[in-house]
Motif scaffolding. Structure first.
Motif, PDB file in Angstrom:
ATOM      1  N   LEU A 156       0.860  -1.187   0.000  1.00  0.00           N
ATOM      2  CA  LEU A 156       0.000   0.000   0.000  1.00  0.00           C
ATOM      3  C   LEU A 156       0.897   1.238   0.000  1.00  0.00           C
ATOM      4  O   LEU A 156       1.221   1.774   1.054  1.00  0.00           O
ATOM      5  N   PRO A 157       1.306   1.690  -1.163  1.00  0.00           N
ATOM      6  CA  PRO A 157       2.279   2.786  -1.243  1.00  0.00           C
ATOM      7  C   PRO A 157       1.769   4.071  -0.589  1.00  0.00           C
ATOM      8  O   PRO A 157       0.573   4.360  -0.553  1.00  0.00           O
ATOM      9  N   GLY A 158       2.724   4.813  -0.037  1.00  0.00           N
ATOM     10  CA  GLY A 158       2.405   6.113   0.529  1.00  0.00           C
ATOM     11  C   GLY A 158       2.543   7.201  -0.512  1.00  0.00           C
ATOM     12  O   GLY A 158       2.742   6.939  -1.690  1.00  0.00           O
ATOM     13  N   GLN A 167      -4.324   7.064   3.682  1.00  0.00           N
ATOM     14  CA  GLN A 167      -5.737   7.018   4.024  1.00  0.00           C
ATOM     15  C   GLN A 167      -6.088   5.904   5.007  1.00  0.00           C
ATOM     16  O   GLN A 167      -6.855   6.117   5.935  1.00  0.00           O
ATOM     17  N   TRP A 168      -5.508   4.736   4.820  1.00  0.00           N
ATOM     18  CA  TRP A 168      -5.885   3.647   5.729  1.00  0.00           C
ATOM     19  C   TRP A 168      -4.785   2.608   5.975  1.00  0.00           C
ATOM     20  O   TRP A 168      -4.854   1.844   6.934  1.00  0.00           O
ATOM     21  N   GLY A 169      -3.727   2.605   5.179  1.00  0.00           N
ATOM     22  CA  GLY A 169      -2.671   1.611   5.365  1.00  0.00           C
ATOM     23  C   GLY A 169      -1.979   1.713   6.710  1.00  0.00           C
ATOM     24  O   GLY A 169      -1.628   0.694   7.327  1.00  0.00           O
ATOM     25  N   TRP A 170      -1.786   2.945   7.208  1.00  0.00           N
ATOM     26  CA  TRP A 170      -1.114   3.152   8.499  1.00  0.00           C
ATOM     27  C   TRP A 170      -1.883   2.525   9.652  1.00  0.00           C
ATOM     28  O   TRP A 170      -1.313   2.227  10.706  1.00  0.00           O
ATOM     29  N   ARG A 171      -3.196   2.308   9.436  1.00  0.00           N
ATOM     30  CA  ARG A 171      -4.021   1.749  10.513  1.00  0.00           C
ATOM     31  C   ARG A 171      -3.678   0.281  10.786  1.00  0.00           C
ATOM     32  O   ARG A 171      -3.891  -0.207  11.909  1.00  0.00           O
ATOM     33  N   LEU A 172      -3.179  -0.423   9.781  1.00  0.00           N
ATOM     34  CA  LEU A 172      -2.931  -1.862   9.925  1.00  0.00           C
ATOM     35  C   LEU A 172      -1.905  -2.171  11.021  1.00  0.00           C
ATOM     36  O   LEU A 172      -2.146  -3.076  11.841  1.00  0.00           O
ATOM     37  N   PRO A 173      -0.750  -1.475  11.094  1.00  0.00           N
ATOM     38  CA  PRO A 173       0.172  -1.742  12.220  1.00  0.00           C
ATOM     39  C   PRO A 173      -0.458  -1.443  13.578  1.00  0.00           C
ATOM     40  O   PRO A 173      -0.164  -2.139  14.563  1.00  0.00           O
TER      41      PRO A 173
END
Length: 420
Positions: A156-158, A167-173
């Protein structure tokens, strides 16, 4: 779990921070906001140690650990559900900061209860090994969150505000951290017994006011000695984990994934050396190990750091090797952070003594940037870190020399008197 959660905003949210702190904010305001998001967690840790240390000493280690682990798991999950600045405006920044403060309180309570519980369950002959194993998890947690972030960024590239990671990838960690916390809490509830040493102390008559008991008599002397030692350790840790990434980026041009992998390798090797240090301390004694490793940090660690600062920019393999050697030599006294402090206090105040001794000492070293700014009037800025390494090592040496040997301490007996 502790370090994974602490460094989530720095590492996992770093590539997506403009989701909460828009680029339109003035640079100074943005910098202060970034710092507050991280610093409030550190501020919460001593508060958590103060609050939950009392309950860990009076109600039990296991109960407090379970409450705190679920507490920071829920808080981390709430952070993962936050909307961005474009939805809530500046209110979301304050919500984030408040949640991180609460998170820090629970984290401070977690290690204040869980570490004494672990040490009290260990056989005396292996406390050095297990204590260092626990301490090694700090650097492994930092390395793990860095790897998780790199993996998520790969899929999920930044980039700009509308990119998948922002938008939402950072939420996974963050979600992963919460799930791990819940799993750990369930494990403690089902599989971990209360400390026998604490239960025996309770039957004999537990300390009614651990905090008041801690700050008088021999306990106060032990606390002051631990405070000096740990202040030195946090200076050494900041010189490596906090200052080194910026120095590598500015002076060596090491950035992005190259910088992340450099730090990951350093942290993994440090974890191995920590465990070896604990084993060595079981043979030669905690006091001798701390004093000896402090001398190594001051002499060899400073020399290695000097060579790192003057390494050839662009020579990645040499920089990785030097960064790893420097990290190990500078921070090696930290191997005994868990076991030694627990051995300095008797069972009735052990959680309170460990929690406050470990976390209050963070405060003075946290202002390292100001110390560097002052030193920069007398020397090149990049070399100011060397002064802090020597100072940190000196404080560790003084703190260890001030205290008595602890490896044979019986956890059912009072802590030995401090040597004059």
């Amino acid at each position: 779990m502790d370090n994974y959660d602490i460094f989530l905003p720095v590492i996992a949210l770093g590539p997506a921070i403009h989701y909460f702190v828009p680029k339109s904010l003035p640079p100074l305001t943005a910098a202060v906001t970034d710092a507050m998001i991280f610093a409030t967690t550190l501020i919460g840790r001593p508060l958590g140690a103060l609050i939950f240390g009392h309950f860990a000493d009076t109600l039990g280690r296991k109960k407090v650990t379970v409450v705190c682990v679920f507490g920071f798991g829920i808080t981390t999950l709430l952070i993962a559900a936050l909307p961005g600045y474009q939805h809530w405006g500046s209110s979301v920044i304050w919500a984030f900061i408040l949640l991180r403060l609460i998170d820090g309180v629970f984290l401070g309570g977690e290690y204040t209860a869980a570490n004494p519980l672990a040490m009290e369950q260990c056989p005396k002959a292996r406390r050095g090994f297990y204590g260092a194993l626990i301490q090694s998890a700090a650097s492994l947690g930092t390395a793990f969150i860095a790897v998780v972030t790199l993996v998520v960024l790969f899929f999920l590239p930044g980039g700009d505000l509308d990119s998948p990671y922002v938008q939402w990838g950072w939420r996974l960690p963050f979600v992963m951290g919460a799930v791990m916390a819940f799993a750990l809490g369930i494990y403690y509830m089902r599989s971990v017994d209360e400390s026998e040493a604490w239960e025996k102390a309770e039957k004999k008559g537990k300390t009614q006011s651990p905090l008041k008991t801690l700050f008088r008599g021999e306990n106060l002397k032990s606390f002051m000695q631990v405070f000096v030692l740990m202040t030195g350790f946090w200076l050494l840790l900041n010189a490596s984990l906090a200052m080194m990434p910026g120095l590598l980026a500015r002076n060596m041009g090491i950035r992005g994934t190259d910088l992340t992998w450099t730090l990951v390798i350093s942290y993994i090797v440090l974890a191995i050396v920590y465990v070896l240090g604990g084993v060595v301390s079981q043979r030669i004694g905690r006091r001798n190990y701390l004093m000896g490793s402090a001398v190594i940090s001051a002499v060899l660690g400073t020399a290695a750091y000097y060579f790192l600062l003057n390494a050839t920019p662009g020579d990645l393999s040499s920089i990785i090797w030097l960064a790893t050697i420097t990290t190990v030599l500078v921070v090696m006294p930290g191997a005994l952070g868990c076991v030694y402090i627990n051995e300095r206090f008797h069972t009735g105040v052990r959680a309170t003594g460990f929690g406050l001794g470990y976390s209050l000492a963070i405060i003075l070293p946290a202002f390292y940037v100001f110390y560097q700014a002052g030193l920069a009037h007398f020397m090149p800025f990049k070399y100011t870190v060397l002064v802090l390494v020597v100072l940190g090592a000196a404080l560790v040496f003084i703190g260890a020399a001030w205290g008595s040997e602890t490896k044979d301490v019986d956890f059912d007996a009072p802590v030995p008197a401090i040597e004059s």
